[in-house]
Design an enzyme around this catalytic site. Structure first.
Site, PDB file in Angstrom:
ATOM      1  N   GLU A 175       0.541  -1.423  -0.291  1.00  0.00           N
ATOM      2  CA  GLU A 175       0.270   0.258  -0.320  1.00  0.00           C
ATOM      3  C   GLU A 175       0.873   0.914   0.292  1.00  0.00           C
ATOM      4  O   GLU A 175       1.139   2.179   1.189  1.00  0.00           O
ATOM      5  CB  GLU A 175      -0.660  -0.483   0.903  1.00  0.00           C
ATOM      6  CG  GLU A 175      -2.161  -1.162   0.610  1.00  0.00           C
ATOM      7  CD  GLU A 175      -2.484  -1.262   2.744  1.00  0.00           C
ATOM      8  OE1 GLU A 175      -3.045  -0.403   3.385  1.00  0.00           O
ATOM      9  OE2 GLU A 175      -4.333  -2.116   2.011  1.00  0.00           O
ATOM     10  N   GLU A 189      -4.949  -8.738  -1.068  1.00  0.00           N
ATOM     11  CA  GLU A 189      -5.858  -7.809   0.173  1.00  0.00           C
ATOM     12  C   GLU A 189      -7.430  -7.742  -0.268  1.00  0.00           C
ATOM     13  O   GLU A 189      -7.802  -6.969  -1.164  1.00  0.00           O
ATOM     14  CB  GLU A 189      -5.426  -7.151   0.973  1.00  0.00           C
ATOM     15  CG  GLU A 189      -4.168  -6.995   1.500  1.00  0.00           C
ATOM     16  CD  GLU A 189      -3.631  -6.144   2.347  1.00  0.00           C
ATOM     17  OE1 GLU A 189      -4.659  -5.621   2.931  1.00  0.00           O
ATOM     18  OE2 GLU A 189      -2.813  -5.573   2.560  1.00  0.00           O
TER      19      GLU A 189
END
Ligand code: BG6
Length: 479
Positions: free
Chosen positions: A179, A372
């Protein structure tokens, strides 16, 4: 039926700092996670002012995690039983270079991941490895101010060269930073930047972003030199952003919010800063310092695929103060009146996942990987015919609805390599530092106060996901 390609990589995802435990075993150094107050950040509040001490925080559940470090064989056997084709985890940088700036790696740390990858190989499970997942060595934060300092590129280069070389025949899929866009919102957790958020200038923040982007391109270059077959991807926190109303001002606000995220995947996939940032930089007095060679590095070493996490969509408006805020791990947005939310306020939006997949594919025409997705929920252990279990129909429902939209996106024409659910085994939450925010197919007996036996129990979703994999998604279309 049958929408998923035959070689689709089904699996689960984790990160070292949230489940390995053994924070000081076999020469591991401290990472930024080990000193964070209870290891968490308040949802939607950016980052806590870090306690830059060199002492691990006593009540930090991440220090012990779920003790994967000592139980990995048992856990991998369970993943294999579900039929995982791929397993995402991260290498804890501070196991390999305990302080981050040493010249020689820690052999015991390297050996642990050798054993882990060998164990996965026994079951033909492909490792998918994140090189940096919110676990910068603490020394690099305290001594250098993390990624705000260009020196981090050199330390990261040494680390990735070491692990690429060591595992070149064991790992094929790599992600450079978890991220990566989250550094804008959680600079300490994501980027090891010790300057308190309120004192951090935009200039320094975006310069840190630049350092990470250069490092990511450098890792892609080095990885391909070491093994041309490596598949190296970027990883971004994805959030489709809807305008609160069709008012053009709201549509513009949504676009501007989204651009702050696209910046990262655009550079990774296209190899240059997007034009829309010029104005943003100008209006915010930001001048990115490029070192000689940065531009070429970024343009010549773009990624092989784009991966992302997806939990929720958000809403933007030009007058956000008129509406209620939503919640998220590092990014918030406004509440969407058409969606329900999880127990932690994360808005549940399966169609948003289809939108994100189409948007990325349309933009880059590169293979995608969902690394994810999942539901954090409070589970209750009950007695079942085969021992303790959790009747987690809510999790099955969440995953099923999201995966059906993944199937739709594949039908839309998106090239998708795989899907790994977040926290396939219960682990410590990144944003709240709780154990009770559970995502897994496998329940781990550990409580928020640190008590528990660490025993593992299969939840109802365990058998469900096993069937989803065995039928290559066919199970999603039953009932
Ligand atoms: C992602 C992170 O943001 O979300 C993971 O990459 C994290 O590390 C996951 O655990 C879920 O967030 P949380 O806060 O519920 O653990």
């Amino acid at each position: 039926m049958g929408k998923f390609p035959a070689d689709f990589l089904w699996g689960g995802a984790t990160a070292a700092n949230q489940y390995e435990g053994a924070y000081d075993v076999d020469g591991k150094g401290l990472s930024v996670q080990d000193v964070r107050p209870k290891g968490g950040i308040p949802a939607n509040a950016g980052d806590l002012n870090p306690l830059i001490t060199d002492k691990p925080t006593a009540d930090n559940l991440k220090l012990e995690g779920i003790d994967f470090y000592h139980r990995y064989k048992e856990d991998i056997a369970l993943f294999a039983e579900m039929g995982f084709k791929v397993y995402r985890t991260s290498i804890a940088w501070s196991r390999i270079f305990p302080n981050g700036d040493e010249t020689e790696p820690n052999e015991a740390g390297l050996k642990f991941y050798d054993d882990l990858f060998d164990e996965l190989a026994k079951y033909n499970i492909e490792p998918l490895v994140t090189l940096s997942h919110y676990e910068t060595p603490l020394h690099l934060a305290r001594q250098y101010n993390g990624w705000a300092n260009r020196d981090l590129i050199g330390f990261y280069e040494r680390y990735v060269r070491t692990v690429f070389t060591r595992y070149k025949d064991k790992v094929n899929y790599w992600l450079t930073f978890n991220e990566i866009n989250s550094v804008l919102h959680a600079p300490f957790m994501s980027g090891g930047i010790a300057t308190p958020v309120e004192e951090l200038s935009k200039q320094d923040l975006y310069q840190a972003v630049h350092h990470e982007l250069v490092a990511s391109a450098l890792a892609t270059k080095i990885g391909h030199e070491i093994n041309p077959d490596f598949k190296i991807g970027c990883m971004v926190l994805a959030m489709p952003t809807y305008p609160m109303t069709p008012k053009p001002e709201d549509v513009l606000a949504a676009r501007e919010f989204e651009n702050q995220n696209y910046l990262f995947s655009d550079i990774h996939a296209r190899g240059k800063y997007p034009a829309y940032m010029n104005r943003f930089f100008k209006e915010n007095d930001i001048e990115i310092q490029f070192a000689p060679g940065d531009k070429e590095l970024m343009s010549e070493h773009t990624v092989d695929f784009v991966s992302f996490s997806y939990y929720m969509s958000v809403v933007a408006a030009h007058d956000p103060e008129s509406y209620s805020s939503g919640l998220g791990n590092v990014l918030g947005g406004l509440q969407n009146p058409y969606l329900t939310a999880s127990e932690w306020g994360w808005q549940v939006d399966p169609i948003g996942l289809r939108l994100v997949l189409n948007a990325f594919y349309d933009r880059y025409q590169l293979p995608l990987f969902i690394v994810e997705n999942g539901l954090g929920a409070k589970d209750v252990l009950v007695d079942g015919p085969d021992g303790p279990t959790v009747e987690d129909d809510y999790r099955i429902d969440y995953l099923k609805r999201h995966l059906q939209q993944v199937g739709e996106a594949i039908e839309d024409g998106v090239e998708l390599w795989g899907y790994t659910t977040w926290g396939c085994i219960d682990l410590v939450s990144a944003s709240t530092a709780q154990m009770s925010k559970r995502y897994g197919f496998i329940y781990v007996d550990r409580n928020d106060d640190g008590t528990g036996t660490l025993a593992r129990y299969k939840k109802k979703s365990f058998d469900w996901y096993k069937e989803v994999i065995a039928t290559n998604g066919g199970k999603l279309y039953e009932d």
